[in-house]
Design a protein around this motif. Sequence first.
Motif, PDB file in Angstrom:
ATOM      1  N   PHE A 126      31.530  43.058  36.249  1.00  0.00           N
ATOM      2  CA  PHE A 126      32.660  43.036  35.245  1.00  0.00           C
ATOM      3  C   PHE A 126      32.825  41.691  34.726  1.00  0.00           C
ATOM      4  O   PHE A 126      32.618  40.612  35.493  1.00  0.00           O
ATOM      5  CB  PHE A 126      33.928  43.747  35.579  1.00  0.00           C
ATOM      6  CG  PHE A 126      34.212  43.465  36.761  1.00  0.00           C
ATOM      7  CD1 PHE A 126      34.831  42.429  37.565  1.00  0.00           C
ATOM      8  CD2 PHE A 126      34.045  44.383  37.934  1.00  0.00           C
ATOM      9  CE1 PHE A 126      35.287  42.109  38.505  1.00  0.00           C
ATOM     10  CE2 PHE A 126      34.535  44.125  39.285  1.00  0.00           C
ATOM     11  CZ  PHE A 126      34.976  43.056  39.775  1.00  0.00           C
ATOM     12  N   ILE A 128      35.693  39.722  31.705  1.00  0.00           N
ATOM     13  CA  ILE A 128      36.843  39.991  30.588  1.00  0.00           C
ATOM     14  C   ILE A 128      36.930  38.519  29.975  1.00  0.00           C
ATOM     15  O   ILE A 128      36.845  37.503  30.503  1.00  0.00           O
ATOM     16  CB  ILE A 128      37.922  40.568  31.214  1.00  0.00           C
ATOM     17  CG1 ILE A 128      37.549  41.893  31.564  1.00  0.00           C
ATOM     18  CG2 ILE A 128      39.176  40.326  30.363  1.00  0.00           C
ATOM     19  CD1 ILE A 128      38.669  42.662  32.518  1.00  0.00           C
ATOM     20  N   GLY A 134      44.542  37.763  33.919  1.00  0.00           N
ATOM     21  CA  GLY A 134      45.929  37.743  34.452  1.00  0.00           C
ATOM     22  C   GLY A 134      46.863  38.401  33.847  1.00  0.00           C
ATOM     23  O   GLY A 134      48.186  38.329  33.758  1.00  0.00           O
ATOM     24  N   ASN A 166      33.860  31.970  43.536  1.00  0.00           N
ATOM     25  CA  ASN A 166      34.581  32.495  42.254  1.00  0.00           C
ATOM     26  C   ASN A 166      35.930  33.091  42.728  1.00  0.00           C
ATOM     27  O   ASN A 166      35.899  34.259  43.212  1.00  0.00           O
ATOM     28  CB  ASN A 166      33.615  33.816  41.688  1.00  0.00           C
ATOM     29  CG  ASN A 166      34.228  34.255  40.661  1.00  0.00           C
ATOM     30  OD1 ASN A 166      35.263  34.209  40.062  1.00  0.00           O
ATOM     31  ND2 ASN A 166      33.539  35.282  40.209  1.00  0.00           N
ATOM     32  N   ARG A 168      38.714  34.069  41.302  1.00  0.00           N
ATOM     33  CA  ARG A 168      39.212  35.280  40.604  1.00  0.00           C
ATOM     34  C   ARG A 168      38.469  36.387  40.791  1.00  0.00           C
ATOM     35  O   ARG A 168      39.135  37.399  40.900  1.00  0.00           O
ATOM     36  CB  ARG A 168      39.380  34.803  39.151  1.00  0.00           C
ATOM     37  CG  ARG A 168      40.310  33.585  38.692  1.00  0.00           C
ATOM     38  CD  ARG A 168      40.510  34.275  36.977  1.00  0.00           C
ATOM     39  NE  ARG A 168      41.834  34.863  37.037  1.00  0.00           N
ATOM     40  CZ  ARG A 168      43.120  34.638  36.912  1.00  0.00           C
ATOM     41  NH1 ARG A 168      43.305  33.371  37.129  1.00  0.00           N
ATOM     42  NH2 ARG A 168      44.072  35.452  36.715  1.00  0.00           N
ATOM     43  N   LYS A 175      42.234  43.129  45.126  1.00  0.00           N
ATOM     44  CA  LYS A 175      43.493  43.879  44.664  1.00  0.00           C
ATOM     45  C   LYS A 175      43.216  45.200  44.280  1.00  0.00           C
ATOM     46  O   LYS A 175      44.022  46.105  44.322  1.00  0.00           O
ATOM     47  CB  LYS A 175      44.113  42.971  43.693  1.00  0.00           C
ATOM     48  CG  LYS A 175      43.825  43.103  42.213  1.00  0.00           C
ATOM     49  CD  LYS A 175      44.645  41.979  41.264  1.00  0.00           C
ATOM     50  CE  LYS A 175      45.174  42.382  40.280  1.00  0.00           C
ATOM     51  NZ  LYS A 175      45.734  41.594  39.330  1.00  0.00           N
TER      52      LYS A 175
HETATM   53  C1  LIG Z   1      36.727  38.624  37.131  1.00  0.00           C
HETATM   54  C2  LIG Z   1      37.826  39.317  36.212  1.00  0.00           C
HETATM   55  C3  LIG Z   1      37.348  40.370  35.280  1.00  0.00           C
HETATM   56  C4  LIG Z   1      39.157  39.512  36.650  1.00  0.00           C
HETATM   57  O1  LIG Z   1      39.972  39.530  35.759  1.00  0.00           O
HETATM   58  P1  LIG Z   1      41.296  38.759  35.811  1.00  0.00           P
HETATM   59  O2  LIG Z   1      42.512  39.234  34.850  1.00  0.00           O
HETATM   60  O3  LIG Z   1      41.078  37.366  35.850  1.00  0.00           O
HETATM   61  O4  LIG Z   1      41.907  39.422  37.148  1.00  0.00           O
HETATM   62  P2  LIG Z   1      43.423  39.521  37.789  1.00  0.00           P
HETATM   63  O5  LIG Z   1      44.000  38.237  37.244  1.00  0.00           O
HETATM   64  O6  LIG Z   1      43.924  40.879  37.364  1.00  0.00           O
HETATM   65  O7  LIG Z   1      43.264  39.299  39.257  1.00  0.00           O
HETATM   66  C5  LIG Z   1      42.547  38.184  39.985  1.00  0.00           C
HETATM   67  C6  LIG Z   1      43.384  38.010  41.283  1.00  0.00           C
HETATM   68  O8  LIG Z   1      42.614  36.587  41.892  1.00  0.00           O
HETATM   69  C7  LIG Z   1      43.923  35.778  42.212  1.00  0.00           C
HETATM   70  N1  LIG Z   1      42.964  34.623  42.191  1.00  0.00           N
HETATM   71  C8  LIG Z   1      43.344  33.660  40.948  1.00  0.00           C
HETATM   72  N2  LIG Z   1      42.233  32.494  41.299  1.00  0.00           N
HETATM   73  C9  LIG Z   1      42.279  32.768  42.864  1.00  0.00           C
HETATM   74  C10 LIG Z   1      41.518  31.734  43.539  1.00  0.00           C
HETATM   75  N3  LIG Z   1      41.059  30.650  43.456  1.00  0.00           N
HETATM   76  N4  LIG Z   1      41.335  32.173  44.691  1.00  0.00           N
HETATM   77  C11 LIG Z   1      41.837  33.398  45.225  1.00  0.00           C
HETATM   78  N5  LIG Z   1      42.483  34.382  44.252  1.00  0.00           N
HETATM   79  C12 LIG Z   1      42.752  34.042  43.280  1.00  0.00           C
HETATM   80  C13 LIG Z   1      44.722  36.088  41.082  1.00  0.00           C
HETATM   81  O9  LIG Z   1      46.084  35.555  41.371  1.00  0.00           O
HETATM   82  C14 LIG Z   1      44.828  37.581  40.804  1.00  0.00           C
HETATM   83  O10 LIG Z   1      45.544  38.158  41.872  1.00  0.00           O
HETATM   84  P3  LIG Z   1      47.100  38.575  41.578  1.00  0.00           P
HETATM   85  O11 LIG Z   1      47.059  39.443  40.457  1.00  0.00           O
HETATM   86  O12 LIG Z   1      47.489  39.494  43.099  1.00  0.00           O
HETATM   87  O13 LIG Z   1      47.794  37.340  41.645  1.00  0.00           O
HETATM   88  C15 LIG Z   1      37.934  37.623  35.337  1.00  0.00           C
HETATM   89  O14 LIG Z   1      38.631  36.967  36.068  1.00  0.00           O
HETATM   90  C16 LIG Z   1      36.434  37.380  34.811  1.00  0.00           C
HETATM   91  O15 LIG Z   1      36.055  37.943  33.852  1.00  0.00           O
HETATM   92  N6  LIG Z   1      35.850  36.337  35.418  1.00  0.00           N
HETATM   93  C17 LIG Z   1      34.680  35.723  35.010  1.00  0.00           C
HETATM   94  C18 LIG Z   1      33.641  36.832  35.086  1.00  0.00           C
HETATM   95  C19 LIG Z   1      33.249  37.257  36.595  1.00  0.00           C
HETATM   96  O16 LIG Z   1      33.388  36.084  37.614  1.00  0.00           O
HETATM   97  N7  LIG Z   1      32.759  38.192  36.789  1.00  0.00           N
HETATM   98  C20 LIG Z   1      32.371  38.820  38.297  1.00  0.00           C
HETATM   99  C21 LIG Z   1      33.526  39.042  39.166  1.00  0.00           C
HETATM  100  S1  LIG Z   1      32.830  39.626  40.919  1.00  0.00           S
END
Ligand SMILES: CC(C)(COP(=O)(O)OP(=O)(O)OC[C@H]1O[C@@H](n2cnc3c(N)ncnc32)[C@H](O)[C@@H]1OP(=O)(O)O)[C@@H](O)C(=O)NCCC(=O)NCCS
Length: 222
Positions: A126, A128, A134, A166, A168, A175
């Motif tokens: 995925f 976004i 967040g 990665n 996030r 989560k």
């Molecule tokens: C992956 C993705 C879809 C997640 O969406 P998002 O809105 O960022 O996700 P959320 O904020 O709901 O959740 C991320 C969680 O990781 C946590 N987080 C952020 N940075 C972090 C880090 N460096 N280490 C550990 N956790 C981390 C956040 O605090 C959050 O947890 P919380 O809501 O309990 O505080 C988005 O970040 C994205 O599109 N990333 C780029 C594409 C990608 O990497 N995709 C492959 C994923 S495997």
Amino acid sequence: MEKMPYRPELDTAMQTIQQPQATVVSTDWRTGLPLMSGKRVTLRDLRISDAASLFAMLTTEEVARFISPPPSTVEGFERFIAWTVRQRASGTYACYAVTLHGFDTAIGIFQVRETEPGFTTAEWGFAIGSPFWGTGVFEESANLVLEFVFDTIGVHRLEARAAVVNGRGNGALIKIGAVNEGVLRKSFLRNGKYLDQVLYSVVEDDWRARREQAAPAHALVH
Ligand SMILES: CC(C)(COP(=O)(O)OP(=O)(O)OC[C@H]1O[C@@H](n2cnc3c(N)ncnc32)[C@H](O)[C@@H]1OP(=O)(O)O)[C@@H](O)C(=O)NCCC(=O)NCCS
């Protein structure tokens, strides 16, 4: 979205871009993905017209740095979207567009592919657009996709891989209940460097137990 199967260099089938037909509401996901709605998001089939917004949302450095390189042009996204439609029709893959209620713009995607014939095991990925990180959009969308994967496709085990660096991606998977099964060393080539990845899984029984505990905050729209 690591190691998702689309390879633009191998996609020679789409010389002429054709708009998929209007949204098909069907119980057979192969002919049209069921529309799914949560409190804030609607997930729907991709359309060729999503190419421009997906190009804007998914090609930024912060989004793309730990995933398979997305198409590098709007036309490349058009070819990718046409490919997703063909793959869905073949029953081996599905790709949802993430939109917000009241807006038709695609702000992200969820891909699911079978990892063995029959789609009992699968992998998802995925991405976004970062303006929506967040905000809860990911979690709500992911829960809808999990429902589709286990209830509609009939997957038994769903895997994901996230580069160790990665943060996030790993946080997002944890989560929503994905279980860390270990590290795949040097398993993902990105920008000329092999990265370690964490292998995650969600298995059907765990997902059903977790869903029982949570109040259903979503509904399938047929
Ligand atoms: C992956 C993705 C879809 C997640 O969406 P998002 O809105 O960022 O996700 P959320 O904020 O709901 O959740 C991320 C969680 O990781 C946590 N987080 C952020 N940075 C972090 C880090 N460096 N280490 C550990 N956790 C981390 C956040 O605090 C959050 O947890 P919380 O809501 O309990 O505080 C988005 O970040 C994205 O599109 N990333 C780029 C594409 C990608 O990497 N995709 C492959 C994923 S495997």
